[in-house]
Scaffold this active site. Structure first.
Site, short mmCIF file in Angstrom:
data_model
loop_
_atom_site.label_atom_id
_atom_site.label_comp_id
_atom_site.label_asym_id
_atom_site.label_seq_id
_atom_site.Cartn_x
_atom_site.Cartn_y
_atom_site.Cartn_z
CE LYS A 53 -3.77 -2.52 2.14
NZ LYS A 53 -4.46 -2.97 3.35
CD GLN A 97 -3.58 -4.73 6.40
OE1 GLN A 97 -3.69 -3.68 5.78
NE2 GLN A 97 -3.98 -5.88 5.89
CG ASP A 120 -9.73 -0.53 4.97
OD1 ASP A 120 -9.44 -0.97 3.85
OD2 ASP A 120 -9.01 -0.68 5.98
N1 GUN Z 1 -7.00 -7.25 5.92
C1 GUN Z 1 -7.39 -7.99 4.86
N2 GUN Z 1 -8.00 -7.20 3.95
C2 GUN Z 1 -8.00 -5.97 4.45
C3 GUN Z 1 -8.47 -4.72 3.97
O1 GUN Z 1 -9.04 -4.60 2.88
N3 GUN Z 1 -8.26 -3.65 4.78
C4 GUN Z 1 -7.66 -3.76 5.98
N4 GUN Z 1 -7.53 -2.66 6.70
N5 GUN Z 1 -7.21 -4.89 6.46
C5 GUN Z 1 -7.37 -5.99 5.69
#
Ligand code: GUN
Length: 283
Positions: A53, A97, A120
């Site tokens: 990211k 995350q 998100d």
């Molecule tokens: N863990 C797995 N997929 C995601 C996601 O799309 N966003 C976040 N923040 N954590 C994740």
């Protein structure tokens, strides 16, 4: 192979080029979009996801700040950090995350993010707005699935979309977003009876279960669009939830793993960050 390959790499590159142009326009106005990522603990997969990211931000000109916290961080400490990011004018998106260590309540932490910075789309306000069909920040993976279908000119309206999986991150929001596109939607899950009878009626089949190659060719209608959200490690290989080789002989369109939904999910996070930034700045 019979099916047309839905190329996630190509779509992600297109979206990233669009984002780059948007960032340049914002920068010309003195606005630098900013994303904060918070990572708690040492889950190796989460570290890779967050690193990717940050790299995506660097490539597109988005400012990113990565905050790595020890696995024993308390809820209070984490909430204080989220609160300080909520107040910062140079941060337009906040991503915590997941999964968080077990002693932390994910719902409590996500709910503390300012909804307008929740890139998100997991905050209950954004989830609620999505459910009632209002503009909001939508979760990256299901929004990416719809984006992929649109970019390949695949019609959703009136067609039967079957989603396997009912997670809050993928399955449920995917169903809602497909409904928003006027698909007729069925959600299947681990307790569904006669699963293959249902999947065989799908014009569009979205699979988000987390079980390697669980969708086999006999479960898929001739010519169906198959979107594989799964990422499973089998030995030293990454495979999806769909038995790709066999299903590609039956389906009309199919997404590969890797090289499919995952890359577009990453691009959608950038898109959400720009959307959040614009809403907080130029309106
Ligand atoms: N863990 C797995 N997929 C995601 C996601 O799309 N966003 C976040 N923040 N954590 C994740």
């Amino acid at each position: 192979m019979k099916a047309v390959l839905i190329d996630g790499k190509k779509i992600a590159a297109e979206i990233k080029a669009e984002i780059k142009a948007e960032v340049e326009k914002l920068r010309a106005k003195g606005i630098i979009p900013g994303l904060a990522t918070i990572l708690v603990g040492d889950d190796p997969a989460s570290h890779i996801y967050v690193r990717n990211k940050v790299k995506d931000c660097e490539e597109t000109g988005i400012f990113s700040e990565k905050i790595v916290l020890p696995g024993n961080t308390s809820a209070g400490e984490l909430l204080d950090i989220v609160e300080s990011l909520n107040k910062r004018n140079d941060i337009h998106g906040i991503l915590v995350q997941l999964p968080l260590p077990r002693h932390l309540d994910e719902f409590e932490i996500i709910s503390a993010i300012a909804p307008e910075k929740d890139v998100d789309g997991f905050h209950p306000v954004n989830q609620g707005l999505m459910l009632i069909g209002r503009d909001a920040i939508y979760p990256c993976t299901p929004a990416g699935v719809v984006e992929m279908l649109k970019r390949y000119g695949i019609r959703m309206e009136g067609r039967h979309a079957v989603v396997i999986g009912r997670s809050n991150i993928v399955g449920k929001p995917a169903a809602v977003l497909l409904l928003k596109e006027n698909a007729t939607v069925t959600i299947c899950h681990s307790k569904t009876e006669n699963l293959s009878e249902i999947t065989k009626t799908a014009d569009i089949l979205v699979v988000a279960v987390g079980r390697a190659r669980m969708v086999t060719a006999d479960m898929v209608k001739e010519g169906a669009v198959v979107v594989d959200v799964g990422i499973n490690r089998v030995g030293d290989k990454i495979v999806g939830d769909v038995d790709f080789e066999a299903v590609a002989q039956v389906a009309g369109y199919i997404t590969p793993v890797p090289g499919g939904v995952g890359l577009v999910t990453r691009a959608m996070l950038l898109k959400n960050t720009i959307k959040a930034c614009k809403r907080q700045t130029v309106g």
